[in-house]
Design a protein around this motif. Structure first.
Motif, PDB file in Angstrom:
ATOM      1  N   CYS A  35     140.302 107.618 106.651  1.00  0.00           N
ATOM      2  CA  CYS A  35     140.119 107.037 105.318  1.00  0.00           C
ATOM      3  C   CYS A  35     139.703 105.572 105.402  1.00  0.00           C
ATOM      4  O   CYS A  35     138.948 105.085 104.570  1.00  0.00           O
ATOM      5  CB  CYS A  35     141.403 107.180 104.504  1.00  0.00           C
ATOM      6  SG  CYS A  35     141.842 108.890 104.102  1.00  0.00           S
ATOM      7  N   ARG A  36     140.198 104.881 106.396  1.00  0.00           N
ATOM      8  CA  ARG A  36     139.806 103.476 106.542  1.00  0.00           C
ATOM      9  C   ARG A  36     138.346 103.351 106.940  1.00  0.00           C
ATOM     10  O   ARG A  36     137.639 102.458 106.481  1.00  0.00           O
ATOM     11  CB  ARG A  36     140.700 102.806 107.582  1.00  0.00           C
ATOM     12  CG  ARG A  36     142.149 102.680 107.146  1.00  0.00           C
ATOM     13  CD  ARG A  36     142.956 101.920 108.151  1.00  0.00           C
ATOM     14  NE  ARG A  36     142.512 100.538 108.254  1.00  0.00           N
ATOM     15  CZ  ARG A  36     143.063  99.640 109.068  1.00  0.00           C
ATOM     16  NH1 ARG A  36     144.072  99.985 109.847  1.00  0.00           N
ATOM     17  NH2 ARG A  36     142.619  98.408 109.109  1.00  0.00           N
ATOM     18  N   LYS A  37     137.859 104.263 107.802  1.00  0.00           N
ATOM     19  CA  LYS A  37     136.445 104.221 108.178  1.00  0.00           C
ATOM     20  C   LYS A  37     135.555 104.582 106.999  1.00  0.00           C
ATOM     21  O   LYS A  37     134.462 104.036 106.852  1.00  0.00           O
ATOM     22  CB  LYS A  37     136.198 105.181 109.340  1.00  0.00           C
ATOM     23  CG  LYS A  37     136.791 104.714 110.656  1.00  0.00           C
ATOM     24  CD  LYS A  37     136.470 105.695 111.767  1.00  0.00           C
ATOM     25  CE  LYS A  37     137.046 105.216 113.102  1.00  0.00           C
ATOM     26  NZ  LYS A  37     136.744 106.182 114.199  1.00  0.00           N
ATOM     27  N   ALA A  38     135.993 105.511 106.155  1.00  0.00           N
ATOM     28  CA  ALA A  38     135.203 105.929 104.995  1.00  0.00           C
ATOM     29  C   ALA A  38     135.408 105.018 103.798  1.00  0.00           C
ATOM     30  O   ALA A  38     134.760 105.226 102.757  1.00  0.00           O
ATOM     31  CB  ALA A  38     135.551 107.363 104.614  1.00  0.00           C
ATOM     32  N   ARG A  39     136.328 104.026 103.906  1.00  0.00           N
ATOM     33  CA  ARG A  39     136.650 103.116 102.793  1.00  0.00           C
ATOM     34  C   ARG A  39     137.080 103.889 101.553  1.00  0.00           C
ATOM     35  O   ARG A  39     136.606 103.637 100.445  1.00  0.00           O
ATOM     36  CB  ARG A  39     135.473 102.188 102.477  1.00  0.00           C
ATOM     37  CG  ARG A  39     135.074 101.264 103.613  1.00  0.00           C
ATOM     38  CD  ARG A  39     133.990 100.296 103.198  1.00  0.00           C
ATOM     39  NE  ARG A  39     133.586  99.462 104.306  1.00  0.00           N
ATOM     40  CZ  ARG A  39     134.185  98.326 104.655  1.00  0.00           C
ATOM     41  NH1 ARG A  39     135.223  97.915 103.950  1.00  0.00           N
ATOM     42  NH2 ARG A  39     133.764  97.616 105.683  1.00  0.00           N
ATOM     43  N   ALA A  40     137.936 104.879 101.772  1.00  0.00           N
ATOM     44  CA  ALA A  40     138.449 105.703 100.683  1.00  0.00           C
ATOM     45  C   ALA A  40     139.963 105.559 100.623  1.00  0.00           C
ATOM     46  O   ALA A  40     140.611 105.163 101.603  1.00  0.00           O
ATOM     47  CB  ALA A  40     138.062 107.159 100.882  1.00  0.00           C
ATOM     48  N   VAL A  56     140.438 117.577 109.884  1.00  0.00           N
ATOM     49  CA  VAL A  56     140.506 116.689 111.034  1.00  0.00           C
ATOM     50  C   VAL A  56     141.927 116.192 111.177  1.00  0.00           C
ATOM     51  O   VAL A  56     142.765 116.323 110.270  1.00  0.00           O
ATOM     52  CB  VAL A  56     139.531 115.501 110.889  1.00  0.00           C
ATOM     53  CG1 VAL A  56     138.087 115.978 110.896  1.00  0.00           C
ATOM     54  CG2 VAL A  56     139.834 114.714 109.619  1.00  0.00           C
ATOM     55  N   GLU A  57     142.232 115.618 112.322  1.00  0.00           N
ATOM     56  CA  GLU A  57     143.571 115.111 112.590  1.00  0.00           C
ATOM     57  C   GLU A  57     143.786 113.819 111.827  1.00  0.00           C
ATOM     58  O   GLU A  57     142.946 112.922 111.837  1.00  0.00           O
ATOM     59  CB  GLU A  57     143.744 114.875 114.089  1.00  0.00           C
ATOM     60  CG  GLU A  57     145.152 114.447 114.470  1.00  0.00           C
ATOM     61  CD  GLU A  57     145.277 114.206 115.963  1.00  0.00           C
ATOM     62  OE1 GLU A  57     146.384 113.831 116.402  1.00  0.00           O
ATOM     63  OE2 GLU A  57     144.252 114.369 116.671  1.00  0.00           O
ATOM     64  N   CYS A  58     144.889 113.723 111.155  1.00  0.00           N
ATOM     65  CA  CYS A  58     145.217 112.542 110.337  1.00  0.00           C
ATOM     66  C   CYS A  58     146.041 111.591 111.197  1.00  0.00           C
ATOM     67  O   CYS A  58     147.255 111.758 111.354  1.00  0.00           O
ATOM     68  CB  CYS A  58     145.982 112.954 109.081  1.00  0.00           C
ATOM     69  SG  CYS A  58     146.285 111.584 107.936  1.00  0.00           S
ATOM     70  N   THR A  59     145.376 110.617 111.766  1.00  0.00           N
ATOM     71  CA  THR A  59     146.048 109.634 112.622  1.00  0.00           C
ATOM     72  C   THR A  59     146.276 108.358 111.845  1.00  0.00           C
ATOM     73  O   THR A  59     145.429 107.922 111.048  1.00  0.00           O
ATOM     74  CB  THR A  59     145.202 109.341 113.868  1.00  0.00           C
ATOM     75  OG1 THR A  59     143.908 108.891 113.463  1.00  0.00           O
ATOM     76  CG2 THR A  59     145.047 110.604 114.712  1.00  0.00           C
ATOM     77  N   GLU A  60     147.439 107.766 112.088  1.00  0.00           N
ATOM     78  CA  GLU A  60     147.809 106.540 111.369  1.00  0.00           C
ATOM     79  C   GLU A  60     146.980 105.370 111.884  1.00  0.00           C
ATOM     80  O   GLU A  60     146.850 105.177 113.099  1.00  0.00           O
ATOM     81  CB  GLU A  60     149.289 106.244 111.558  1.00  0.00           C
ATOM     82  CG  GLU A  60     149.784 105.036 110.782  1.00  0.00           C
ATOM     83  CD  GLU A  60     149.790 105.263 109.278  1.00  0.00           C
ATOM     84  OE1 GLU A  60     149.751 104.275 108.536  1.00  0.00           O
ATOM     85  OE2 GLU A  60     149.832 106.435 108.850  1.00  0.00           O
TER      86      GLU A  60
END
Length: 217
Positions: A35-40, A56-60
């Motif tokens: 989400c941080r890479k997609a700015r979402a 995909v794997e949800c990594t913190e």
């Protein structure tokens, strides 16, 4: 939220951007890496909705608070200011040729270190703004002395030229009415040349003060 909106985050919980938008402390999260890479916005717990949809794997993601850089300390110089090193009035021939710094002693330090002959160069003749007739015709530099060196070498007579005034002629005290209107030079004689050519009646300007006082000009 701050990363998506491209605003500065203060690192608080909740941050200033989330407080303005009405988000709670649970909604003010750094988000997962995807989400941080997609700015979402990262929502829906772990794994988040976006990672479950993309499978995909949800990594913190690691959240690093923004630290403001402190301004550099201001250095206060106390005591007398350091003066610039003394500069030679006239450089020697070798230092002038190599475009290097020279000192006032002869031989100079640079010529002694290089083992060269230190040749003193004297100050040249003073140049003047008003050139003589020969230097003006040849478009050469002229000197203050008369006769100048250029005329002596060429075997010409050094004739000084008088400086011309800015007006290049006589200036009349008051132009006639039509020369003043057409903004041309008036000779001062009546009738003037401009009025004769145009066929005007050459009249002087009437004094306004004399008109108000009832005095005839």
């Amino acid at each position: 939220s701050c990363r998506r909106d491209k605003i500065r985050c203060d690192g608080q919980k909740p941050c200033g951007g989330c407080v303005k938008k009405g988000y709670t402390i649970e909604q003010c999260v750094a988000g997962c890496e995807n989400c941080r890479k997609a700015r979402a916005r990262c929502e829906g717990g772990k794994p988040c909705l976006r990672c479950r949809e993309d499978q995909v794997e949800c990594t913190e993601g690691h959240h690093h608070p923004v630290l403001r850089a402190e301004p550099p300390p201001v250095l206060v110089l106390r005591g007398p200011h350091r003066s610039k090193p003394d500069r030679a009035k006239l450089a020697c021939q070798n230092c002038r040729r190599d475009n290097k710094k020279c000192d006032d002693q002869r031989p100079c330090t640079r010529c002694i270190a290089r083992g060269e002959e230190c040749v003193h160069v004297g100050k040249g003749p003073k140049l003047v703004k008003l050139r003589c007739e020969g230097c003006r015709q040849e478009n050469k530099k002229c000197e203050d002395a008369r006769p100048c060196r250029q005329c002596v070498e060429c075997g010409k007579e050094c004739i000084s030229v008088q400086r011309k005034g800015r007006g290049h002629g006589t200036r009349v005290k008051a132009a006639c009415v039509y020369c003043r209107r057409d903004k041309v030079r008036c000779e001062g004689v009546r009738p003037c040349l401009h009025c004769v050519r145009k066929g005007y009646q050459c009249l002087d300007r009437i004094c306004q003060i004399c008109t108000q006082q009832g005095v005839s000009g």
